[in-house]
Design an enzyme around this catalytic site. Structure first.
Site, short mmCIF file in Angstrom:
data_model
loop_
_atom_site.label_atom_id
_atom_site.label_comp_id
_atom_site.label_asym_id
_atom_site.label_seq_id
_atom_site.Cartn_x
_atom_site.Cartn_y
_atom_site.Cartn_z
CB CYS A 1 -0.90 -0.10 1.29
SG CYS A 1 -2.07 -1.28 1.27
CB THR A 2 4.25 1.98 1.76
OG1 THR A 2 3.47 1.93 3.36
CG2 THR A 2 5.04 3.12 1.65
#
Length: 155
Positions: free
Chosen positions: A47-48
């Site tokens: 997600c980062t």
């Protein structure tokens, strides 16, 4: 579980709190194109990567007339930490009860390492100026997805 959205469908409306607790509505973007993406959890590697890719390409996307909104089940407080830690510039909003994710069919059964469970299905939607879905991408990969969207949109 909702049916998967298709191009031409009306994008489900939403109003959710952002990382600062301010309300963000899809209706606020009427007349603009919006990329709405759903991701499982802030401060996780995939997600980062995805949020950083959107941030790195935000000027290009904005220049082509696109706003970007990332939605996850995280709290606004966690989203604020995520934004600060990674210097994110995309709008991040909280959907803790997953109602908006469900309305986009971005919450459902997932399989990982042979286990089946319910969770956020990494998905991206492009909403046109009239509030209709122009592109719907389900089960996307965190890495390389933003480049694919840019290519698919001809930016």
């Amino acid at each position: 579980m909702s049916e998967r959205l298709q191009p031409g469908d009306v994008a489900p409306a939403f109003t959710l709190p952002d990382a600062d607790g301010n309300e963000v509505s899809l209706a606020d973007h009427k007349g603009r194109k919006v990329i709405v993406y759903f991701y499982p959890a802030a401060l996780t590697p995939g997600c980062t990567k995805q949020a950083c890719d959107f941030t790195d390409n935000l000027d290009l996307l904005a220049g082509a007339g696109y706003d970007v909104i990332g939605i996850s089940p995280d709290t606004p407080e966690k989203l604020a930490k995520f934004r600060e830690k990674e210097s994110l510039r995309v709008t991040l909003v909280a959907d803790p009860d997953k109602k908006v994710a469900e309305s986009y069919a971005a919450f459902g059964e997932k399989k990982n390492y042979g286990k089946t469970y319910m969770g956020i299905i990494r998905s991206t939607f492009v909403v046109d100026e009239d509030g209709k879905i122009s592109h719907a991408f389900y089960n996307v990969r965190a890495t390389g997805h933003v480049a694919k969207i840019i290519k698919d949109l001809g930016i």
